[in-house]
Design an enzyme around this catalytic site. Sequence first.
Site, PDB file in Angstrom:
ATOM      1  CG  HIS A 112      48.896  -3.733 -34.915  1.00 53.51           C
ATOM      2  ND1 HIS A 112      49.228  -4.835 -35.652  1.00 53.51           N
ATOM      3  CD2 HIS A 112      49.368  -3.930 -33.675  1.00 53.51           C
ATOM      4  CE1 HIS A 112      49.912  -5.660 -34.886  1.00 53.51           C
ATOM      5  NE2 HIS A 112      50.012  -5.130 -33.682  1.00 53.51           N
ATOM      6  NE  ARG A 167      50.190  -5.269 -29.669  1.00 56.31           N
ATOM      7  CZ  ARG A 167      49.029  -5.709 -29.175  1.00 56.31           C
ATOM      8  NH1 ARG A 167      48.323  -4.952 -28.373  1.00 56.31           N
ATOM      9  NH2 ARG A 167      48.576  -6.903 -29.494  1.00 56.31           N
ATOM     10  CD  GLU A 207      54.581 -13.066 -31.716  1.00 52.84           C
ATOM     11  OE1 GLU A 207      53.442 -12.572 -31.717  1.00 52.84           O
ATOM     12  OE2 GLU A 207      55.624 -12.387 -31.609  1.00 52.84           O
ATOM     13  CG  ASP A 227      51.906 -12.128 -34.985  1.00 60.06           C
ATOM     14  OD1 ASP A 227      51.569 -11.891 -36.158  1.00 60.06           O
ATOM     15  OD2 ASP A 227      52.349 -11.253 -34.220  1.00 60.06           O
ATOM     16  CB  CYS A 263      49.497 -10.827 -24.280  1.00 60.15           C
ATOM     17  SG  CYS A 263      50.803 -11.375 -25.352  1.00 60.15           S
TER      18      CYS A 263
HETATM   19  C1  PEP Z   1      50.026 -11.334 -30.779  1.00 63.49           C
HETATM   20  O1  PEP Z   1      50.626 -11.573 -31.830  1.00 63.49           O
HETATM   21  O2  PEP Z   1      49.083 -12.014 -30.362  1.00 63.49           O
HETATM   22  C2  PEP Z   1      50.422 -10.208 -29.931  1.00 63.49           C
HETATM   23  C3  PEP Z   1      50.011 -10.111 -28.700  1.00 63.49           C
HETATM   24  O3  PEP Z   1      51.212  -9.261 -30.437  1.00 63.49           O
HETATM   25  P1  PEP Z   1      50.853  -8.321 -31.674  1.00 63.49           P
HETATM   26  O4  PEP Z   1      49.361  -8.358 -31.845  1.00 63.49           O
HETATM   27  O5  PEP Z   1      51.333  -6.975 -31.318  1.00 63.49           O
HETATM   28  O6  PEP Z   1      51.579  -8.924 -32.803  1.00 63.49           O
HETATM   29 MG    MG Z   2      52.502 -10.750 -32.287  1.00 66.94          MG
END
Ligand code: PEP
Ligand code: MG
Length: 688
Positions: A292, A399, A532, A556, A603
């Site tokens: 993140h 998010r 995911e 993920d 996404c």
């Molecule tokens: C992902 O997992 O690709 C996603 C878009 O969500 P995050 O990165 O917040 O887990």
């Molecule tokens: Mg995710």
Amino acid sequence: MVELTVTVTNSLGLHARAAAQLVRTANRFQSSVRLERIDGSARADAKSILSVLMLAASRGTALRAVAEGDDEQEAIAALSSVFEDGFKEVSERKHQVAAEPREMKWTGLGVSEGLVLGRVLKLHNGTRHVYRAHIEDADSERELKRFRAAARLARRQLLAIKARAEEQLGKDHAYIFDAHLLFLEDQKLSNEIENYITREHSNAEWAVKVVGDRLLSVYAEIKDDYLRERGSDIEDVIQRVLVALSGERPQYRNLSEDAVIVAEDLLPSAVAELDLQHARAIATDAGGWTSHTAIIARGLGISAIVGLGDLYQHARTGDEIVVDSFKGEVVLHPSSATIEKYRAEAARLAETRATEPAKEYGSVRTQDGMEIILRANVEFPAEFEGVRRFGAQGIGLYRSEFLLARPGVMLSEEEQYKAYSEVAKLAGANGAFVRLFDLGGDKVGDSLIESERNPALGLRAIRFGLTHESVMRTQVRAIMRAAAKGRLDIVLPMIADVGDVSRAQKIISEERSKLEREQKERGSVRIGAMIEVPSAVLTAEKIARTVEFFQLGTNDLVQYLLAVDRSNDKVADWFRSLHPAVLQSIARTLGAAREANIPAIVCGEMASTPAYSVLLVGLGATDLSMTPSSIPRVRRVLAGIDSRDASSIAAQCLQCETADEVEDLVREQFKSRWPDLFTPRSLPARRS
Ligand code: PEP
Ligand code: MG
């Protein structure tokens, strides 16, 4: 007034130990005592260690000592003998002098583009110490008291440490804590901090940090290497006071000045707590492409390199540093030749990569007329500006868990309602897809979750919501109410199968009825599932029949499909977004959505990478959501391709056996089909 010329004769000059001796001596007298360089270029209060060190007086420096007051004669005499004794110097430099700062290089993973020359701001674990709050006049006294209490506590700790050091290591080695004590007791320092608190209506932490940083940056300028190193002692003292203050854990934000943040690992919660608008780059020892920290750095458009190993240990606040995330390179203490080289490179880049506001908005059409929607992923208000600036068609992924960045704090329904209303307003007619709190794993809010042996496989995301129903109910209500202000949809994160979906839907529908009974204004929301995890991919056809849209979280998906921790730099080589297994899962999920006639938004970070976005289109994606600043580049590339070419390349990729094979194919095909759209740097790098 009495005056005397003294000369620094000891080999180390007025370093911390000598300065401490001098200050202790001067403080024995009532008279004021000052020291001046003979040429008048600097003067110091001999009772303040900070002031004395700033003289940067090395061996041979002649100083004028001036005492004024009842015991001025005695004071000058005492001072004179301290100088004559050469401060009883022991051969400390041999042991203590840090090696001449020489240029040091690290290579890591560049996760957000940019080339920055700046100064290090070290953030200690959790970075909870750097906050900014506006304090009302009435509360200033409380902040002053907190500061004084923290300074007292720090002093007690230092006295204990000094006593222990004296006992265990001998007096000669414990002197440094004496210097620390003097820093702490220095009126100049405490006056500055207290004045800052009152004048700037600041909280104590912020005042300590700002005054400390200022002092450190002055020290960083000192020519004498040994004295400059003493900056780290001040840093230690400042940190000690900040830690002493942190007992109360206030939740304020902001960062001191423009800085290159160096940390071991910047936890999302730490990033979330800072207003990183003023940070110019981030360099961390740990982390991976989809951690993140990386996502946020890209969101804010600041340069970032992760996986640097032990940079943190070597860097000091105030050190000069170069961060070149294009090459994944960090240079600490760059030589003038290196600085020159990077300056020229930065100027060249600035010319070619000016981030102008988008000229085009909304969706993009490929050469053969296929329409692709381009949306924005958003975490913080700081990124809101980018949504319009880069021409996003609404918010594809909000998010929401970043609202809970403050440790241990759960927001009320009203607070959340306000936040989601703002998001709805910002997103405009295209709306925003609000993901229910994705807590756990490497995400924020870990303080709300009991520690787990394996958090990525633990009570994360929808599992947290289904276990803590009241949290989920509050959030769902807030979103549905805010949906009356603008278009909002609900995304269920980390769905494993239809069972998760129906349990969540039941809660949402109960809250919807409750709002109706309460006659609360609300808007209609669609409910979608984040795909995911492998089980969701394998049952995508079934899930598709129960929801109104899919969100494909490739970050993920790669993590769980390939069993690679997305935040662990040690396994970064195994994190392969172009692995055939990933591509097949994407194709399958998109196919299931198409069959069920529901939209699917991709996404994950793959959508932010122009070359990958082409493959996603080739696999059947028509709706992409990404870091806002990536939109113009993705738009340019997609506008230049023919989707049929993309499909044919994607079909070949699906037949590959390994990620290496896919990457070779992508490099080769993209280069020959679209030489103007892709430079070697914008294609997957060849692995050695
Ligand atoms: C992902 O997992 O690709 C996603 C878009 O969500 P995050 O990165 O917040 O887990
Ligand atoms: Mg995710």
